[in-house]
Design a protein around this motif. Structure first.
Motif, short mmCIF file in Angstrom:
data_model
loop_
_atom_site.label_atom_id
_atom_site.label_comp_id
_atom_site.label_asym_id
_atom_site.label_seq_id
_atom_site.Cartn_x
_atom_site.Cartn_y
_atom_site.Cartn_z
N THR A 1 0.84 -1.19 -0.04
CA THR A 1 0.18 -0.06 0.00
C THR A 1 0.75 1.20 0.11
N LEU A 2 0.68 2.38 -0.73
CA LEU A 2 1.56 3.53 -0.79
C LEU A 2 0.87 4.85 -0.31
N THR A 3 0.91 5.44 0.60
CA THR A 3 0.36 5.93 1.28
C THR A 3 0.55 7.77 0.92
N ARG A 4 1.54 7.82 0.33
CA ARG A 4 1.61 9.26 0.09
C ARG A 4 2.39 9.53 -1.52
N VAL A 5 2.03 10.42 -2.68
CA VAL A 5 2.85 10.77 -3.74
C VAL A 5 3.08 12.29 -3.58
N ARG A 6 4.35 12.56 -4.06
CA ARG A 6 4.43 13.92 -4.33
C ARG A 6 5.31 13.85 -6.02
N PHE A 7 5.56 15.18 -6.16
CA PHE A 7 6.32 15.75 -7.66
C PHE A 7 6.67 16.77 -7.16
N ALA A 8 7.98 17.21 -7.47
CA ALA A 8 8.68 18.69 -7.39
C ALA A 8 8.86 18.92 -9.26
N THR A 9 8.46 18.35 -9.90
CA THR A 9 8.38 18.96 -11.09
C THR A 9 6.74 18.82 -11.64
N ALA A 10 7.16 18.71 -12.95
CA ALA A 10 5.97 18.30 -13.68
C ALA A 10 6.60 16.73 -14.30
#
Length: 377
Positions: free
Chosen positions: A103-112
């Motif tokens: 299970t993946l709990t978090r996703v974030r992007f630094a750029t596109a």
């Protein structure tokens, strides 16, 4: 599945149970099958290295986090599912390559194009093509071994008792195996990210190629409290977690504890500037600081539902999501909130799409909240 709501219910039990039971609760009984043993450590569940499978129902599965990748939307959740949308959440497809089924709990992007995802068993994933393909940078087993290596390398300049404590803690992490999820994520520059999670565990990724570094001993968190949220603005990083845990750091420096106005659990923190910050959590609790966390005032949000997520919209408004599905809007920098609209499911995370709508993640997948076009550009 491990949302902040469920993890807080498990916290007391986890602290009194053996590591094997902790793993079963956090990862599910199925993931305890077919493990690969490493001498001197707990077995590693095969699900950690098993690629995520394609599933026609993936878009309706539990989704715990959602983020923008340029004009695209990326969501993550159970079974290692990573969903992609190029039309502002109207349709979804699965990522092509995901090297884990946890299970993946978090996703974030630094750029596109460059982004990070974290989840159960201390897994950290990295993408450079807007979420289409992912690679595993580290996991709980590797991070534990790294923590032990770093602790054993400590020498002059550190108090002997501190060194012994860190080495003992690191050895316990190795013995426990990868049973601790990462829950908070902050992307940095190219090849850089910070991930924090259960029992105060964490890892910092630095450089190209990515080089993991353990956060053991770098958080002023002697009770090993869970960390649920992290946010940065103006070079200052804030983190928040259970039992009123509030931390602050200048990027790259150790975290120091802040005096907390609340002893309940914070599920997140949102830095509006280097000094203006919101901390939110259980039963609609919201606190605002205008001086970098030195002092706090309580903000009435008009809900008793736990607040699970917060974002800044394109027009500068602040939008909260609650576990009751409420979306709460502030147009004065988080000093007051009013009910904006009601989502048809509990909100685990939210993001504003390029067309101004808000996409919410939750137990029924990812959904567009069209009414939110009024709030943002």
């Amino acid at each position: 599945m491990l949302t902040p709501f469920f993890l807080r219910r498990y916290s007391q039990l986890l602290r009194s149970c053996a590591p094997r039971l902790s793993m079963a609760l956090l990862c599910g009984a199925a993931s305890m099958q077919d493990t690969a043993a490493v001498p001197g450590t707990s077995p590693v569940p095969a699900v950690m290295t098993q690629p995520a499978a394609g599933a026609s129902w993936a878009s309706r599965a539990l989704m715990l986090s959602v983020a923008r990748a340029g004009s695209s939307i990326v969501a993550v959740g159970e079974h290692g599912f990573i969903l992609l949308s190029g039309d502002d959440g109207r349709s979804w497809s699965q990522a092509r390559k995901v090297p884990t089924s946890v299970t993946l709990t978090r996703v974030r992007f630094a750029t596109a194009t460059e982004g990070w995802a974290v989840g159960h068993m201390g897994v950290v994933l990295h993408t450079v093509d807007a979420g289409v393909n992912w690679v595993r940078v580290t996991d709980g087993a590797a991070s534990a071994r790294l923590a032990l290596e770093q602790a054993e390398a400590l020498g002059a300049g550190r108090e002997p008792e501190t060194v012994v404590t860190l080495r003992t803690s690191a050895a316990q992490l190795v013995q426990d195996g990868p049973d601790k999820p990462l829950l908070a994520l902050l992307p940095g520059g190219p090849g850089r990210a910070l991930a924090l999670g259960a029992f105060g565990t964490g890892v910092r990724i630095e450089g190209e190629p990515a080089r993991p570094q353990s956060m053991l001993g770098r958080l002023d968190n002697p009770a090993a409290l869970h960390v649920y949220g992290v946010s940065e603005n103006g070079g200052i990083v804030y983190a928040a977690g259970e039992q009123g845990l509030l931390l602050r750091s200048r990027q790259g420096e150790p975290f120091v504890a802040l005096a907390s106005p609340y002893k309940g659990t914070y599920f997140g923190v949102l830095a509006l500037s280097a000094e203006d910050v919101l901390a939110y959590g259980l039963r609609g609790s919201m606190f605002r600081s205008a001086d970098g966390g030195k002092t706090w005032i309580r903000i009435e949000c008009g809900t008793q539902q736990s607040i699970s997520s917060a974002i800044v919209l394109a027009d500068g408004s602040v939008l909260l999501g609650s576990q009751g599905g409420q979306l709460l809007l502030s147009q004065d920098g988080g000093r007051s909130f009013s009910l904006y609209t009601q989502a048809p499911q509990p909100v685990t995370d939210l993001v504003q799409a390029s067309d101004g709508t808000v996409i919410v993640a939750g137990p029924r997948g990812v959904m567009r909240i069209v009414a939110a076009t009024k709030a943002g550009a």
